[in-house]
Design an enzyme around this catalytic site. Sequence first.
Site, short mmCIF file in Angstrom:
data_model
loop_
_atom_site.label_atom_id
_atom_site.label_comp_id
_atom_site.label_asym_id
_atom_site.label_seq_id
_atom_site.Cartn_x
_atom_site.Cartn_y
_atom_site.Cartn_z
CD GLU A 1 41.50 37.41 35.51
OE1 GLU A 1 40.91 36.93 35.74
OE2 GLU A 1 41.67 36.68 34.82
CD GLU B 1 46.77 36.25 37.61
OE1 GLU B 1 45.72 35.37 37.35
OE2 GLU B 1 45.72 37.68 37.74
#
Length: 507
Positions: A120, A269
């Site tokens: 990220e 995720e």
Amino acid sequence: MNKLLINIFLITFLVFLGHNVEGLGVNWGDITSHKLPPKDVVKMLQENGIKKVKLFNNDDTILNALAGTGIEVMIGISNQLLKDLVNPDIAKKWVKENVTRYEPKSPKGVNITLIGVGNEPFLRDYKDTLTNVTGPALENIQNALNDTGLGDTTKATVPLNADVYLSPSWNPVPSAGFFRADIVDPLNYILKVLNKNNAPFMVNIYPFLSLFYGNGAFPFNYAFFDGVSNPLKDKDGIEYTNCFDANLDTCAAALAGAGYSNMTIIVGEMGWPTDGNPCANVTLAEKFYKGFVSYLAKGKGSPRRPGYIEAYIFALFDEDRKSTLPGNFETHWGLYYDDGTPKFPLDLNGNNKSLVPVPNVDSLSKKWCGVKPDVKNFTDLISYACDRADCTPLTNGSSCEILSDAAKASYAVNAYFQNQQQKDDSCDFEGKATVTTKDPSQGTCNFAIGFKTLTPLTPSPSPLPSSDHSSSSDAKSPSSSSASPSSPKSLAFASVGVFSIVPLFFI
């Protein structure tokens, strides 16, 4: 008659395939004070039929335990290394030390199929410190894989947060999805590398976080997979009954707008926590996971991405050393408690077999630590214990919120006591606490018993509530998915984007 039997067999076979969730994997994090033996965890994975594992690092003990199992493995590269990997020579060295030596193509090796280059990196919290190094690092890692002959089976990608794409406020529907203007150029660099090497685009999607950050404005039922009476309507009559489909298709639209409509999307995720927030509990987590597994098993996919979807549940275990900056739920994402016990029944493979626990885990003795009845001041006790053990169940909206102040103090000292492996003198607190064999659990609040582990204990057990513990090793480790002080989920809106999350579902 034979023809009829053959048809019955084919139908039965197809039904079986329809319920086999081939694309489902798990994130295996290790930010915990007490680790389970990797070999026993791998046995559990095999017994549960889990064939894909995503790691956030490249722990040698875990990788060796996965060797020869055939389980597909994704390993990670921390954000701190991205600047170094802009140097091709360092990237080659990293691949040699962390990939090739595990012999991914050998039946006896570790079946490493994916490399997560950073995690990220485009979160606004990073203030563009990683924006211009992520693409070159990705390219160098993939080139190094190609040079060693592994590029056809091992792909490098960048796990991204769902806030990299959004829909405009004037047209908040999935088909209008586009990538954030501030990251278009560096993201296009990444997309070109992925496309050239036939590598997947990876994004993390969290319906729970849509609910959490929505602060009551997000429609509750859209976070699940049961269907809703008021679906979101997009163009061409497409209707969305859940947040996941809307999010995934916003991503697909953004990719199509960038010229990559056929690029594979993997959900890196996807999960639901079980404590630390009013919406984070076992009941809702079970509802979410059963809905998601059923969703994947049907193989229908989303309107823009029909069929097979590969997704990784976050996470395998609770991790008590994670940062709680994003929320008190951060230590409770596991399908399993930290001792390897499943939190609820869940059939991952359509064979009517629920989750099995991690084998060979020995619980500590059935004894607890509690505050003595004559103690009246609990502030120092709770402060000391909770600096060194996970007390998030005591926070507002959590499973132990209902406890009295005295009971909360007992929960805290017991958490410390179990964290210290019930070590001698770890339930003393200057004579203010004592050991009991009577379970003090109340209602939804469970006073857990620890388990035997070889993990080194810190700090040493000599709790002095009046002492200065500002310099002790009590700081929570960062999230599994980043080493930044601010968790990568701190800005994570698991919907179509930060600016359009609420209006999207009120069209």
